[in-house]
Design an enzyme around this catalytic site. Structure first.
Site, PDB file in Angstrom:
ATOM      1  N   PHE A 119     -21.705   5.919   0.749  1.00 22.85           N
ATOM      2  CA  PHE A 119     -21.866   4.533   0.291  1.00 22.85           C
ATOM      3  C   PHE A 119     -20.616   4.092  -0.493  1.00 22.85           C
ATOM      4  O   PHE A 119     -20.180   4.792  -1.402  1.00 22.85           O
ATOM      5  CB  PHE A 119     -23.126   4.462  -0.597  1.00 22.85           C
ATOM      6  CG  PHE A 119     -23.338   3.132  -1.269  1.00 22.85           C
ATOM      7  CD1 PHE A 119     -23.576   1.987  -0.515  1.00 22.85           C
ATOM      8  CD2 PHE A 119     -23.332   3.024  -2.656  1.00 22.85           C
ATOM      9  CE1 PHE A 119     -23.791   0.762  -1.143  1.00 22.85           C
ATOM     10  CE2 PHE A 119     -23.547   1.816  -3.282  1.00 22.85           C
ATOM     11  CZ  PHE A 119     -23.778   0.677  -2.520  1.00 22.85           C
ATOM     12  N   GLN A 120     -20.055   2.991  -0.131  1.00 29.91           N
ATOM     13  CA  GLN A 120     -18.865   2.382  -0.778  1.00 29.91           C
ATOM     14  C   GLN A 120     -17.596   3.221  -0.618  1.00 29.91           C
ATOM     15  O   GLN A 120     -16.622   3.010  -1.331  1.00 29.91           O
ATOM     16  CB  GLN A 120     -19.113   2.123  -2.278  1.00 29.91           C
ATOM     17  CG  GLN A 120     -20.169   1.048  -2.523  1.00 29.91           C
ATOM     18  CD  GLN A 120     -20.297   0.671  -3.997  1.00 29.91           C
ATOM     19  OE1 GLN A 120     -20.196   1.514  -4.875  1.00 29.91           O
ATOM     20  NE2 GLN A 120     -20.563  -0.604  -4.256  1.00 29.91           N
ATOM     21  N   GLU A 168     -12.252  -8.773  -9.805  1.00 32.24           N
ATOM     22  CA  GLU A 168     -11.222  -7.797 -10.157  1.00 32.24           C
ATOM     23  C   GLU A 168      -9.813  -8.301  -9.861  1.00 32.24           C
ATOM     24  O   GLU A 168      -8.848  -7.900 -10.528  1.00 32.24           O
ATOM     25  CB  GLU A 168     -11.466  -6.471  -9.417  1.00 32.24           C
ATOM     26  CG  GLU A 168     -12.718  -5.713  -9.847  1.00 32.24           C
ATOM     27  CD  GLU A 168     -13.987  -6.159  -9.127  1.00 32.24           C
ATOM     28  OE1 GLU A 168     -13.943  -7.192  -8.411  1.00 32.24           O
ATOM     29  OE2 GLU A 168     -15.017  -5.475  -9.271  1.00 32.24           O
ATOM     30  N   PHE A 205       0.549 -28.143  -0.105  1.00 26.22           N
ATOM     31  CA  PHE A 205       1.820 -27.568   0.327  1.00 26.22           C
ATOM     32  C   PHE A 205       1.801 -27.296   1.827  1.00 26.22           C
ATOM     33  O   PHE A 205       2.761 -27.555   2.543  1.00 26.22           O
ATOM     34  CB  PHE A 205       2.098 -26.276  -0.456  1.00 26.22           C
ATOM     35  CG  PHE A 205       3.478 -25.736  -0.252  1.00 26.22           C
ATOM     36  CD1 PHE A 205       4.551 -26.295  -0.914  1.00 26.22           C
ATOM     37  CD2 PHE A 205       3.699 -24.670   0.605  1.00 26.22           C
ATOM     38  CE1 PHE A 205       5.837 -25.797  -0.719  1.00 26.22           C
ATOM     39  CE2 PHE A 205       4.978 -24.173   0.801  1.00 26.22           C
ATOM     40  CZ  PHE A 205       6.053 -24.735   0.138  1.00 26.22           C
ATOM     41  N   VAL A 234       0.745 -20.986  -6.713  1.00 23.93           N
ATOM     42  CA  VAL A 234       1.535 -21.090  -5.487  1.00 23.93           C
ATOM     43  C   VAL A 234       1.101 -22.352  -4.735  1.00 23.93           C
ATOM     44  O   VAL A 234      -0.067 -22.717  -4.748  1.00 23.93           O
ATOM     45  CB  VAL A 234       1.327 -19.818  -4.637  1.00 23.93           C
ATOM     46  CG1 VAL A 234       1.724 -20.027  -3.190  1.00 23.93           C
ATOM     47  CG2 VAL A 234       2.133 -18.689  -5.245  1.00 23.93           C
TER      48      VAL A 234
HETATM   49  C1  LIG Z   1      -4.200 -16.129  -0.880  1.00 21.66           C
HETATM   50  C2  LIG Z   1      -3.371 -17.121  -0.128  1.00 21.66           C
HETATM   51  N1  LIG Z   1      -3.909 -17.771   0.945  1.00 21.66           N
HETATM   52  C3  LIG Z   1      -3.172 -18.686   1.617  1.00 21.66           C
HETATM   53  C4  LIG Z   1      -1.888 -18.963   1.254  1.00 21.66           C
HETATM   54  C5  LIG Z   1      -1.068 -20.012   2.017  1.00 21.66           C
HETATM   55  N2  LIG Z   1      -0.882 -21.184   1.107  1.00 21.66           N
HETATM   56  C6  LIG Z   1       0.217 -21.344   0.349  1.00 21.66           C
HETATM   57  S1  LIG Z   1       0.161 -22.704  -0.626  1.00 21.66           S
HETATM   58  C7  LIG Z   1      -1.348 -23.136  -0.009  1.00 21.66           C
HETATM   59  C8  LIG Z   1      -2.023 -24.398  -0.469  1.00 21.66           C
HETATM   60  C9  LIG Z   1      -2.300 -24.433  -1.930  1.00 21.66           C
HETATM   61  O1  LIG Z   1      -3.149 -25.498  -2.184  1.00 21.66           O
HETATM   62  P1  LIG Z   1      -3.471 -25.978  -3.640  1.00 21.66           P
HETATM   63  O2  LIG Z   1      -3.778 -24.822  -4.513  1.00 21.66           O
HETATM   64  O3  LIG Z   1      -4.491 -27.038  -3.575  1.00 21.66           O
HETATM   65  O4  LIG Z   1      -2.061 -26.548  -4.144  1.00 21.66           O
HETATM   66  P2  LIG Z   1      -1.331 -27.899  -3.601  1.00 21.66           P
HETATM   67  O5  LIG Z   1      -0.210 -27.427  -2.756  1.00 21.66           O
HETATM   68  O6  LIG Z   1      -2.314 -28.741  -2.899  1.00 21.66           O
HETATM   69  O7  LIG Z   1      -0.865 -28.566  -4.864  1.00 21.66           O
HETATM   70  C10 LIG Z   1      -1.789 -22.211   0.944  1.00 21.66           C
HETATM   71  C11 LIG Z   1      -3.036 -22.318   1.696  1.00 21.66           C
HETATM   72  C12 LIG Z   1      -1.371 -18.231   0.159  1.00 21.66           C
HETATM   73  N3  LIG Z   1      -0.126 -18.411  -0.266  1.00 21.66           N
HETATM   74  N4  LIG Z   1      -2.140 -17.343  -0.524  1.00 21.66           N
END
Ligand SMILES: Cc1ncc(C[n+]2csc(CCOP(=O)(O)OP(=O)(O)O)c2C)c(N)n1
Ligand SMILES: [Mg+2]
Length: 574
Positions: free
Chosen positions: A112-113, A50, A467, A382
């Site tokens: 439930f739920q 979802e 990142f 992100v």
């Molecule tokens: C749901 C969620 N969990 C954790 C984070 C913290 N976070 C931000 S960027 C990132 C790493 C992203 O890794 P990836 O998708 O492999 O992209 P990369 O930076 O390696 O290119 C994390 C863990 C977040 N922003 N959102």
């Protein structure tokens, strides 16, 4: 069979122009999905999770500017919508979510739920109401729709499965003209326009910072910049609206921006904020005059102290103030900013050149941008993919860029690509996914095939939560918990009946992407990119350098000297 509450809901969505609803079925939602099936005017796009439904609806709303809808069943079903809805709400796109609920007679019994959706959805919506009777439904749904489109936010209707199946009330379905009020243009008060003109006429070195609120104001912005001889800096949400065909563009500022954007703000004596709520205080200059233009008076001045608050649409405000401005002739501030930008841009372009030893993600992004169609829709995860998108995707006024730029959630890109592709079947949709982001909601890769959505998913397979790894290293932490052991994603896609293309070297980038983009169906492009990319933001360079020194010292102490050498090598010997 007489009309049910669910039938009436479907008719109302139809009147509001809704073409499709994203979601996943469940007991409490069966009445609604069956009404959709019988009426057969609104498509049910069923996804595997979802959260994906909510992100997809948000992407559709972002692209079309119109209402989009998602739905989840009671308890865990609608709970899964929440992270995606937070993204929609904070990105300010109009989305109605249907949160189906447990049987009405059981509410409060610990059934439930059982959850309490009115509480759970409060924070990620501007309107959230429980429907307890047929007579109540029309007004709640209509208000939800008007709320979402007026405030560009999420509105939630919580409805127990049994209530959806009751006979409908005799309420006539509201027409579109009533359900979808058009937003009026907001023109600032005349004395505010005068005060703004006075500030801008007094300024000698003016810089404009432009955000997502500049949508549709490109021509006006350029006229303003020309009159004021002002460089234009953008925040990430402004990129798709202001960067293209813009001789005053000096790049982006912020944590993932680049130096010229930051410098143009530091060098000004007057800063004009246009449709931006850019959140990072440390990137605003001090000791300068600041005016802020926004349609929401309440967001003005919350990031930086402003001298003048202007409530108005960006375009309407510029049109009102321009006749009162004395055109400037001194171009030194603008010229310096443009020269700085040229240098910064050249440095970035250099990073996008093919590397001998490594495949660099910048190269993949630059090539994707060059090979994509003129009206392509890009989504970016992100993490580092957002950095590469911000720096290496070229916009043109027709292309679009969607990310999770406010909520900052991982796994947004492929989910948003699903919504973008469903809403715009004729357009090329390209997801720039992280390997972390992609695998977080990987189940919905299967939806691309099942729903016949030809989106192209580029996975930046750097084997890491890159990142965060970079953040840890730059703050002197030895990186922990960032390693990702991945399969061959192209082979995995093939096994699922989806075309897979694996790119492991610089030479394979162009032919690989060309092959993928030419394929009529969905494709996973597994780009095996360098793990150790440095993406150093401007203002934190100094602190990062300190952090890196500390990190390197710690890494050496922990017997990871090889890695230190590799890090230096892969960024110096590209
Ligand atoms: C749901 C969620 N969990 C954790 C984070 C913290 N976070 C931000 S960027 C990132 C790493 C992203 O890794 P990836 O998708 O492999 O992209 P990369 O930076 O390696 O290119 C994390 C863990 C977040 N922003 N959102
Ligand atoms: Mg990664």
């Amino acid at each position: 069979m007489s009309q049910t509450v669910a039938d009436q809901m479907v008719l109302t969505f139809e009147a509001a122009g809704v073409k499709r609803i994203y979601g996943l079925v469940g007991d409490s939602l069966n009445g609604f999905t069956d009404a959709l099936r019988r009426r057969n005017t609104i498509e049910w796009l069923h996804v595997r999770h979802e959260e994906v439904a909510a992100f997809a609806a948000g992407a559709e709303a972002h692209l079309t500017g119109e209402l989009a809808v998602c739905a989840g069943s009671c308890g865990p079903g609608n709970l899964h919508l929440i992270n995606g809805l937070f993204d929609c709400h904070r990105s300010r796109v109009p989305v109605v979510a249907i949160a189906a609920h447990i049987p009405s007679a059981e509410i409060g019994s610990g059934y439930f739920q059982e959850t309490h959706p009115e509480n759970l959805f409060k924070e990620c919506s501007g309107f959230c109401e429980l429907v307890s009777s047929p007579a109540q439904m029309p007004s709640v749904l209509e208000t939800a729709i008007r709320h979402a489109v007026t405030h560009r936010c999420v509105a939630v209707i919580v409805i127990p499965g049994d209530v959806a199946l009751l006979p409908a009330s005799k309420h006539p379905v509201a027409p579109a003209a009533s359900l979808l009020p058009r937003r009026p243009a907001i023109v600032p008060a005349p004395e505010t326009v005068q005060a703004l003109a006075a500030m801008l006429n007094a300024g000698k070195k003016i810089t404009l910072l432009c955000g997502g609120g500049c949508a549709g104001a490109h021509a006006d912005l350029l006229r303003l910049a020309e009159t004021l001889k002002a460089p234009i800096v953008h925040a990430l949400r402004g990129k798709e609206h202001v960067e293209y065909d813009n001789p005053y563009d000096v790049g982006m500022t912020g944590l993932i921006g680049f130096s010229s954007g930051y410098a143009a703000m530091e060098a000004c004596d007057t800063l004009l904020l246009l449709g931006t709520d850019f959140p990072y205080r440390q990137f605003y200059p001090t000791g300068v005059n600041i005016a802020q233009v926004d349609i929401r008076g309440e967001v003005i001045g919350r990031r930086v102290a402003v001298d003048l608050a202007v409530i108005g649409d960006v375009a309407a405000t510029i049109q009102a103030v321009l006749p009162q401005l004395q055109p400037k002739t001194d171009t030194r501030h603008l010229d310096a900013a443009l020269a700085h930008y040229k240098k910064a841009r050249a440095g970035l372009d250099d990073q996008a050149k093919g590397g001998k030893r490594h495949l660099h993600p910048q190269q993949v992004t630059e090539a994707a941008s060059r090979l994509a169609t003129e009206d392509a829709v890009f989504t970016c995860d992100v993490g580092l993919p957002t950095v590469w998108a911000a720096r290496h995707l070229v916009m043109n006024g027709r292309r679009r860029l969607i990310g999770s730029f406010w909520h900052g959630s991982m796994a947004n890109a492929m989910s948003q690509a699903i919504g973008a592709q469903a809403a715009c079947p004729g357009r090329q949709v390209i997801s720039l996914s992280g390997d972390g982001g992609f695998t977080m909601l990987m189940g919905d890769l299967l939806s691309l095939k099942q729903l016949n959505l030809p989106a192209k998913i580029i996975v930046f397979n750097n084997g890491a939560l890159g990142f965060i790894e970079l953040e840890q290293k730059s703050s002197g932490f030895v990186d922990t918990g960032t390693e990702l052991q991945n399969p061959d994603f192209a082979a995995m896609a093939q096994a699922a009946g989806i075309k897979g293309v694996r790119i492991t070297s610089s030479e394979e980038v162009e032919p690989g992407l060309a092959e993928a983009f030419a394929h009529p169906g969905p494709v996973v492009i597994d780009a095996v990119v360098n793990r150790m990319e440095l993406a150093i933001p401007p203002k934190v360079t100094a602190t990062m350098a300190k952090g890196f020194t500390l990190y390197m010292a710690k890494a050496v102490m922990n017997g990871r000297a090889d890695e230190v050498v590799e890090l230096a090598r892969s960024n110096v010997l590209r």
